[in-house]
Every structure is written in structure tokens, then in C-alpha cells.
Design a protein around this motif. Structure first.
Motif, PDB file in Angstrom:
ATOM      1  N   LEU A 131      -0.010  -7.955   6.325  1.00  0.00           N
ATOM      2  CA  LEU A 131       0.321  -7.995   5.029  1.00  0.00           C
ATOM      3  C   LEU A 131      -0.506  -7.508   3.761  1.00  0.00           C
ATOM      4  CD1 LEU A 131       2.886 -10.069   5.926  1.00  0.00           C
ATOM      5  CD2 LEU A 131       3.843  -8.184   6.269  1.00  0.00           C
ATOM      6  N   PHE A 132      -1.384  -8.295   3.254  1.00  0.00           N
ATOM      7  CA  PHE A 132      -2.222  -8.462   2.180  1.00  0.00           C
ATOM      8  C   PHE A 132      -3.084  -7.066   2.509  1.00  0.00           C
ATOM      9  CE2 PHE A 132      -1.241 -12.983   3.623  1.00  0.00           C
ATOM     10  CZ  PHE A 132      -1.787 -13.487   2.006  1.00  0.00           C
ATOM     11  N   PHE A 133      -3.547  -6.864   3.423  1.00  0.00           N
ATOM     12  CA  PHE A 133      -4.011  -4.969   3.557  1.00  0.00           C
ATOM     13  C   PHE A 133      -3.629  -4.219   2.706  1.00  0.00           C
ATOM     14  CE2 PHE A 133      -5.426  -0.568   5.048  1.00  0.00           C
ATOM     15  CZ  PHE A 133      -6.832  -1.123   4.912  1.00  0.00           C
ATOM     16  N   LEU A 134      -1.650  -4.357   2.943  1.00  0.00           N
ATOM     17  CA  LEU A 134      -1.353  -3.247   2.840  1.00  0.00           C
ATOM     18  C   LEU A 134      -0.383  -3.415   1.279  1.00  0.00           C
ATOM     19  CD1 LEU A 134       1.742  -2.536   5.068  1.00  0.00           C
ATOM     20  CD2 LEU A 134      -0.174  -1.142   4.272  1.00  0.00           C
ATOM     21  N   ALA A 135      -0.954  -4.728   0.880  1.00  0.00           N
ATOM     22  CA  ALA A 135      -0.909  -4.980  -1.064  1.00  0.00           C
ATOM     23  C   ALA A 135      -1.842  -4.164  -1.437  1.00  0.00           C
ATOM     24  CB  ALA A 135      -0.410  -6.364  -0.660  1.00  0.00           C
ATOM     25  N   MET A 136      -3.276  -4.625  -0.433  1.00  0.00           N
ATOM     26  CA  MET A 136      -4.202  -5.024  -2.088  1.00  0.00           C
ATOM     27  C   MET A 136      -4.825  -3.431  -2.189  1.00  0.00           C
ATOM     28  SD  MET A 136      -6.010  -8.727  -0.782  1.00  0.00           S
ATOM     29  CE  MET A 136      -7.534  -7.957  -1.732  1.00  0.00           C
ATOM     30  N   PHE A 137      -4.728  -2.917  -0.989  1.00  0.00           N
ATOM     31  CA  PHE A 137      -5.650  -1.861  -0.481  1.00  0.00           C
ATOM     32  C   PHE A 137      -4.574  -0.244  -0.100  1.00  0.00           C
ATOM     33  CE2 PHE A 137      -8.098  -5.430   1.037  1.00  0.00           C
ATOM     34  CZ  PHE A 137      -9.511  -4.768   0.026  1.00  0.00           C
ATOM     35  N   VAL A 138      -3.415  -0.906   0.121  1.00  0.00           N
ATOM     36  CA  VAL A 138      -2.726   0.718   0.740  1.00  0.00           C
ATOM     37  C   VAL A 138      -1.313   1.291  -1.204  1.00  0.00           C
ATOM     38  CG1 VAL A 138      -0.970   1.653   1.419  1.00  0.00           C
ATOM     39  CG2 VAL A 138      -2.462   0.260   3.162  1.00  0.00           C
ATOM     40  N   PRO A 139      -1.579   1.927  -1.821  1.00  0.00           N
ATOM     41  CA  PRO A 139      -1.042   1.817  -3.298  1.00  0.00           C
ATOM     42  C   PRO A 139       1.087   2.390  -2.598  1.00  0.00           C
ATOM     43  CG  PRO A 139      -3.173   3.141  -3.532  1.00  0.00           C
ATOM     44  CD  PRO A 139      -3.826   2.946  -2.024  1.00  0.00           C
ATOM     45  N   PHE A 140       1.076   3.024  -1.478  1.00  0.00           N
ATOM     46  CA  PHE A 140       2.112   4.078  -1.583  1.00  0.00           C
ATOM     47  C   PHE A 140       2.454   2.650  -0.929  1.00  0.00           C
ATOM     48  CE2 PHE A 140      -0.887   5.763   1.738  1.00  0.00           C
ATOM     49  CZ  PHE A 140      -0.613   5.872   2.512  1.00  0.00           C
ATOM     50  N   THR A 142       5.096   0.546   1.085  1.00  0.00           N
ATOM     51  CA  THR A 142       6.412   0.196   0.361  1.00  0.00           C
ATOM     52  C   THR A 142       7.262  -1.058   0.976  1.00  0.00           C
ATOM     53  OG1 THR A 142       7.773   0.967   2.442  1.00  0.00           O
ATOM     54  CG2 THR A 142       7.429   2.099   0.133  1.00  0.00           C
ATOM     55  N   PRO A 143       7.762  -2.147   0.871  1.00  0.00           N
ATOM     56  CA  PRO A 143       8.538  -3.326   1.581  1.00  0.00           C
ATOM     57  C   PRO A 143       8.844  -3.319   3.111  1.00  0.00           C
ATOM     58  CG  PRO A 143       8.810  -3.513   0.203  1.00  0.00           C
ATOM     59  CD  PRO A 143       8.550  -2.015  -0.233  1.00  0.00           C
ATOM     60  N   TYR A 144       9.335  -2.537   3.629  1.00  0.00           N
ATOM     61  CA  TYR A 144      10.090  -1.225   4.833  1.00  0.00           C
ATOM     62  C   TYR A 144       8.399  -1.494   5.414  1.00  0.00           C
ATOM     63  CZ  TYR A 144      14.102  -0.100   2.685  1.00  0.00           C
ATOM     64  OH  TYR A 144      15.972  -0.790   2.431  1.00  0.00           O
ATOM     65  N   GLY A 145       7.518  -0.751   4.967  1.00  0.00           N
ATOM     66  CA  GLY A 145       5.784  -0.378   5.626  1.00  0.00           C
ATOM     67  C   GLY A 145       5.628  -1.707   6.271  1.00  0.00           C
ATOM     68  N   ALA A 146       5.147  -2.425   5.687  1.00  0.00           N
ATOM     69  CA  ALA A 146       4.590  -3.672   5.527  1.00  0.00           C
ATOM     70  C   ALA A 146       5.714  -5.126   6.397  1.00  0.00           C
ATOM     71  CB  ALA A 146       4.949  -4.572   4.028  1.00  0.00           C
ATOM     72  N   VAL A 147       7.077  -4.783   6.639  1.00  0.00           N
ATOM     73  CA  VAL A 147       7.603  -5.587   7.393  1.00  0.00           C
ATOM     74  C   VAL A 147       8.144  -4.967   9.234  1.00  0.00           C
ATOM     75  CG1 VAL A 147      10.189  -6.671   8.711  1.00  0.00           C
ATOM     76  CG2 VAL A 147       9.710  -6.742   6.107  1.00  0.00           C
ATOM     77  N   PHE A 148       7.741  -3.788   8.982  1.00  0.00           N
ATOM     78  CA  PHE A 148       8.289  -3.409  10.641  1.00  0.00           C
ATOM     79  C   PHE A 148       6.538  -3.192  11.124  1.00  0.00           C
ATOM     80  CE2 PHE A 148      12.067  -1.629   9.046  1.00  0.00           C
ATOM     81  CZ  PHE A 148      12.003  -2.176  10.198  1.00  0.00           C
ATOM     82  N   GLY A 149       5.565  -2.263   9.764  1.00  0.00           N
ATOM     83  CA  GLY A 149       3.738  -3.035  10.012  1.00  0.00           C
ATOM     84  C   GLY A 149       3.386  -4.174  10.959  1.00  0.00           C
ATOM     85  N   SER A 187       0.664   1.795  11.781  1.00  0.00           N
ATOM     86  CA  SER A 187       2.419   2.334  11.667  1.00  0.00           C
ATOM     87  C   SER A 187       3.008   1.349   9.964  1.00  0.00           C
ATOM     88  CB  SER A 187       3.533   1.024  12.470  1.00  0.00           C
ATOM     89  OG  SER A 187       2.900  -0.006  12.377  1.00  0.00           O
ATOM     90  N   GLY A 188       1.982   1.055   9.283  1.00  0.00           N
ATOM     91  CA  GLY A 188       2.934   0.133   8.313  1.00  0.00           C
ATOM     92  C   GLY A 188       2.243   1.890   7.590  1.00  0.00           C
ATOM     93  N   CYS A 189       1.373   2.099   7.526  1.00  0.00           N
ATOM     94  CA  CYS A 189       0.899   3.147   6.607  1.00  0.00           C
ATOM     95  C   CYS A 189       2.203   4.493   6.665  1.00  0.00           C
ATOM     96  CB  CYS A 189      -0.663   4.168   6.965  1.00  0.00           C
ATOM     97  SG  CYS A 189      -1.879   2.864   5.714  1.00  0.00           S
ATOM     98  N   ALA A 190       2.372   4.422   8.048  1.00  0.00           N
ATOM     99  CA  ALA A 190       2.820   6.200   8.242  1.00  0.00           C
ATOM    100  C   ALA A 190       4.398   5.486   7.853  1.00  0.00           C
ATOM    101  CB  ALA A 190       3.259   5.699  10.038  1.00  0.00           C
ATOM    102  N   ILE A 191       5.343   4.308   8.097  1.00  0.00           N
ATOM    103  CA  ILE A 191       6.455   4.137   7.688  1.00  0.00           C
ATOM    104  C   ILE A 191       6.894   3.644   6.151  1.00  0.00           C
ATOM    105  CG2 ILE A 191       8.185   2.618   7.292  1.00  0.00           C
ATOM    106  CD1 ILE A 191       7.570   1.492  10.251  1.00  0.00           C
ATOM    107  N   SER A 192       5.253   3.477   5.471  1.00  0.00           N
ATOM    108  CA  SER A 192       5.533   3.222   3.943  1.00  0.00           C
ATOM    109  C   SER A 192       5.172   5.155   3.214  1.00  0.00           C
ATOM    110  CB  SER A 192       3.682   2.732   3.396  1.00  0.00           C
ATOM    111  OG  SER A 192       4.307   1.872   3.698  1.00  0.00           O
ATOM    112  N   ALA A 193       4.697   5.768   3.771  1.00  0.00           N
ATOM    113  CA  ALA A 193       5.253   7.246   3.568  1.00  0.00           C
ATOM    114  C   ALA A 193       5.996   7.856   3.295  1.00  0.00           C
ATOM    115  CB  ALA A 193       3.588   8.209   4.522  1.00  0.00           C
ATOM    116  N   ALA A 209      16.871   0.884  11.850  1.00  0.00           N
ATOM    117  CA  ALA A 209      17.836   1.232  12.881  1.00  0.00           C
ATOM    118  C   ALA A 209      16.289   1.831  13.926  1.00  0.00           C
ATOM    119  CB  ALA A 209      19.175   1.560  13.435  1.00  0.00           C
ATOM    120  N   ALA A 210      16.025   2.813  13.281  1.00  0.00           N
ATOM    121  CA  ALA A 210      15.047   4.020  14.745  1.00  0.00           C
ATOM    122  C   ALA A 210      13.754   3.214  14.344  1.00  0.00           C
ATOM    123  CB  ALA A 210      15.231   5.311  13.134  1.00  0.00           C
ATOM    124  N   PHE A 211      13.191   2.418  12.805  1.00  0.00           N
ATOM    125  CA  PHE A 211      12.435   2.173  13.159  1.00  0.00           C
ATOM    126  C   PHE A 211      12.150   1.082  14.376  1.00  0.00           C
ATOM    127  CE2 PHE A 211      11.242   3.438   8.335  1.00  0.00           C
ATOM    128  CZ  PHE A 211      10.654   4.572   8.876  1.00  0.00           C
TER     129      PHE A 211
END
Length: 229
Positions: A131-140, A142-149, A187-193, A209-211
Motif C-alpha cells: 500500500l505504501f509502495f504504490l502510494a509513494m512510488f507508482v504515480p498511476f 489507483t485505489p482499485y490497484g492498491a486494494v486488489f494488490g 498485480s497492483g501495478c497491472a490493475i492500476s494501469a 468481480a473479474a479481479f
């Protein structure tokens, strides 16, 4: 240090004791057998103090998160300080009861205390870091990517931790955090994309649901294999 001591002095392993099967008993055995009076008491009191400190900080932080991030959102007008304290006390009671109930079943987890600790606490380390990694180092991100990641990371860690119980080859507990972290970030980066922020609500529900489908399938498959064995 204990491993080195008993490997250099195997004569102190009395009876049927050995380093592999009796790993959890080596520290108390060492305290009782080799430490003098006074020093043994200091070591035991230090262990109890450390345990109490970890327990109190964990319960207080968890009750604060539940109170602040969840319970307060159910009250439109907010809560008074007295109500916050009361909610925090009840949250503490609930957390304590849950921990006690989990204590009755944690003995079913195979391994010594180090392995059991990693199989339980280690499941949440990488998802929290993700959660912290996606928030701090992945500009794109999204909440969906963070949660499902985090969910993918948790499931990956769970499958590694209890791989032997699911009918597959047993994987070392030292791979729990590594596998969980890789699954989390990938998975977090892929879903956020995937651009679904501007999608309609039904489309978002279908995509979520697909995720979730691979997660559900993995847990159902693990449960079936575990029950079959």
C-alpha cells in the motif's frame, strides 16, 4: 546464539531433546539450567515486559484505526470525546476476544514458534508495505490497484505459508514475504494501469468481480485440496 551454544555443547541436550524437534524449548531450558538466580529473573521479566509492550501497542493501534477509520464514518454529526473513548474501549474488548479465540487454533499451525510467527504475521507485512509502495512510488496507482494488490499479496503469502496443507510441495516459510510482495506489486501495478475510473458503476462492478475471480478460485481450490488430504 542458542543454536551455536548447543551445537558446540551437544552433551547438554538431555534425553530425547534435539535442535529440530525441541527448538521452542531451548531458550527456557537455557534460562533454567545455565543462568544464575537473579539473572534468570531479569531475563524472564524482560521477556514479559517486551510481550506486554507489543500486545498493548498492537491492541491500542488496532482499536484506534477501527474507531477513527471505520466507526466514525457511521455518524454524520461526528462523535464527542466521551463517545470516542467508549467506542475505543469496546473495540479493544472485541479485539482482545478475537485474539483469544485465535489463540485456541494457532497451535494447529505446523512449525516452531519462529515459523508459526512468520506464517501468521508475515501474511500482512508485504500487503501493508505494498500500500505504501504504490502510494509513494507508482504515480498511476489507483485505489482499485492498491486494494486488489494487497488481496493478491495476502493470498499468495497464504498459499506459500500453508502449501504443504494444500496437497502440494511444502515451501519454506522464508518465501512468504517475497512471494507476497511480488504478487502485490505486480498485480497492483497491472490493475492500476486499467482505466476504469471514468467507467460507469455497473462496469466497475463487473471489472472488480473479474479481479476477484482468481482470488476466489485459488482459495476454493486450496480448500478442496486441503479437505481431500
Amino acid at each position: 546464539a542458542l543454536l551455536g551454544f548447543f551445537r558446540q555443547n551437544p552433551q547438554y541436550l538431555t534425553g530425547a531433546m534435539n535442535l529440530e524437534k525441541n527448538a521452542d524449548y531451548l531458550f527456557p531450558y537455557f534460562i533454567v539450567t545455565f543462568l544464575r538466580y537473579g539473572l534468570a529473573g531479569l531475563v524472564i521479566s524482560g521477556m514479559l515486559a517486551a510481550a506486554m509492550s507489543s500486545l498493548s501497542s498492537g491492541v491500542n493501534s488496532a482499536s484506534t484505526v477501527i474507531n477513527k477509520d471505520f466507526l466514525e464514518h457511521f455518524f454524520d454529526g461526528g462523535l464527542s470525546e466521551r463517545q470516542k473513548v467508549r467506542m475505543g474501549k469496546w473495540a479493544t474488548v472485541g479485539i482482545g476476544a478475537l485474539v483469544i479465540l485465535l489463540g485456541f487454533v494457532v497451535g494447529k499451525v505446523q512449525g516452531n514458534i519462529v515459523e508459526v510467527t512468520n506464517k501468521t504475521n508475515g501474511l500482512f507485512v508485504a500487503p501493508l508495505f505494498g500500500l505504501f509502495f504504490l502510494a509513494m512510488f507508482v504515480p498511476f496507482a489507483t485505489p482499485y490497484g492498491a486494494v486488489f494488490g494487497s488481496l493478491y499479496g495476502f493470498v499468495a503469502g497464504f498459499l506459500v505459508a500453508f502449501s504443504g496443507d494444500g496437497g502440494g510441495p511444502s515451501i519454506s516459510f522464508q518465501w512468504i514475504i517475497t512471494a507476497s510482495l511480488i504478487a502485490n506489486i505486480v498485480s497492483g501495478c497491472a490493475i492500476s494501469a486499467i482505466p476504469i475510473r471514468t467507467a460507469t458503476r455497473p462496469v466497475k462492478i463487473l471489472v472488480c468481480a473479474a479481479f476477484a475471480l482468481p482470488l476466489v478460485a485459488a482459495m476454493i481450490g486450496y480448500t478442496v485440496l486441503a479437505c481431500a488430504n
